[in-house]
Design a protein around this motif. Structure first.
Motif, PDB file in Angstrom:
ATOM      1  N   PHE A  52     -49.868 -39.283 -34.092  1.00 38.03           N
ATOM      2  CA  PHE A  52     -49.747 -37.833 -33.991  1.00 38.03           C
ATOM      3  C   PHE A  52     -50.583 -37.311 -32.823  1.00 38.03           C
ATOM      4  O   PHE A  52     -50.113 -36.488 -32.034  1.00 38.03           O
ATOM      5  N   ILE A  67     -39.710 -33.243 -27.940  1.00 36.41           N
ATOM      6  CA  ILE A  67     -39.072 -34.270 -28.761  1.00 36.41           C
ATOM      7  C   ILE A  67     -38.850 -35.539 -27.948  1.00 36.41           C
ATOM      8  O   ILE A  67     -39.124 -36.652 -28.412  1.00 36.41           O
ATOM      9  N   LEU A 106     -41.555 -40.416 -35.716  1.00 37.64           N
ATOM     10  CA  LEU A 106     -41.450 -39.035 -36.178  1.00 37.64           C
ATOM     11  C   LEU A 106     -42.749 -38.276 -35.949  1.00 37.64           C
ATOM     12  O   LEU A 106     -42.739 -37.134 -35.470  1.00 37.64           O
ATOM     13  N   LEU A 107     -43.881 -38.901 -36.257  1.00 36.69           N
ATOM     14  CA  LEU A 107     -45.170 -38.232 -36.066  1.00 36.69           C
ATOM     15  C   LEU A 107     -45.477 -38.007 -34.589  1.00 36.69           C
ATOM     16  O   LEU A 107     -46.024 -36.964 -34.223  1.00 36.69           O
ATOM     17  N   MET A 109     -43.254 -37.507 -32.277  1.00 34.90           N
ATOM     18  CA  MET A 109     -42.376 -36.420 -31.846  1.00 34.90           C
ATOM     19  C   MET A 109     -42.902 -35.075 -32.337  1.00 34.90           C
ATOM     20  O   MET A 109     -42.912 -34.099 -31.574  1.00 34.90           O
ATOM     21  N   ILE A 110     -43.360 -35.018 -33.571  1.00 36.33           N
ATOM     22  CA  ILE A 110     -43.916 -33.765 -34.097  1.00 36.33           C
ATOM     23  C   ILE A 110     -45.164 -33.369 -33.302  1.00 36.33           C
ATOM     24  O   ILE A 110     -45.335 -32.205 -32.930  1.00 36.33           O
ATOM     25  N   GLY A 111     -46.029 -34.343 -33.030  1.00 32.47           N
ATOM     26  CA  GLY A 111     -47.224 -34.064 -32.242  1.00 32.47           C
ATOM     27  C   GLY A 111     -46.894 -33.580 -30.847  1.00 32.47           C
ATOM     28  O   GLY A 111     -47.522 -32.652 -30.328  1.00 32.47           O
ATOM     29  N   VAL A 113     -44.116 -32.027 -29.863  1.00 33.97           N
ATOM     30  CA  VAL A 113     -43.551 -30.676 -29.954  1.00 33.97           C
ATOM     31  C   VAL A 113     -44.678 -29.655 -30.091  1.00 33.97           C
ATOM     32  O   VAL A 113     -44.680 -28.612 -29.421  1.00 33.97           O
ATOM     33  N   ILE A 114     -45.649 -29.961 -30.940  1.00 32.72           N
ATOM     34  CA  ILE A 114     -46.795 -29.056 -31.091  1.00 32.72           C
ATOM     35  C   ILE A 114     -47.582 -28.982 -29.794  1.00 32.72           C
ATOM     36  O   ILE A 114     -48.014 -27.901 -29.373  1.00 32.72           O
TER      37      ILE A 114
END
Length: 125
Positions: A52, A67, A106-107, A109-111, A113-114
């Motif tokens: 992340f 992403i 997934l983590l 990509m989420i990190g 995006v943030i």
């Protein structure tokens, strides 16, 4: 080019955090009564945190397409780990490890995006 640079920074951050966590956990194993089975969940959560954070750094550096940058960062990590396991140890991923690496992607990509959304926008010239 900016996305690759961001992904490289993210990957370096991931491996740096993993090395630091490995040293700390190895000292805990050596100098305390903790066993390997006790630390397996801690290793998983530290890996999640590292991916992340690496995605977050990648997103902050690239400032675009979170992403995609997170996917590239997570794939770089998974490819390096897969190469090490296959070439160095002669083992393939198990089903559980594939699920872990999917969660890592997934983590990351989420990190990312943030991270892109936290990055300061560039000034128009």
């Amino acid at each position: 080019m900016r996305m690759i640079t961001g992904a490289m920074y993210g990957s370096v951050c991931i491996f740096t955090l993993m090395i630091i966590a490995s040293v700390i956990l190895s000292f805990l194993l050596r100098f305390t009564s903790l066993g390997e089975s006790t630390l397996s969940l801690a290793v998983l959560f530290l890996s999640f945190f590292a991916l992340f954070t690496g995605g977050l750094i990648a997103g902050l550096k690239s400032k675009q397409k979170g992403i995609v940058v997170g996917l590239i960062t997570g794939l770089m990590f998974s490819l390096i780990v897969c190469s090490y396991r296959f070439l160095g140890l002669g083992e393939a991923f198990s089903v559980v490890e594939i699920v872990h690496h999917a969660a890592f992607l997934l983590l990351a990509m989420i990190g990312a995006v943030i991270g892109v959304n936290l990055a300061k926008p560039e000034e128009a010239s």
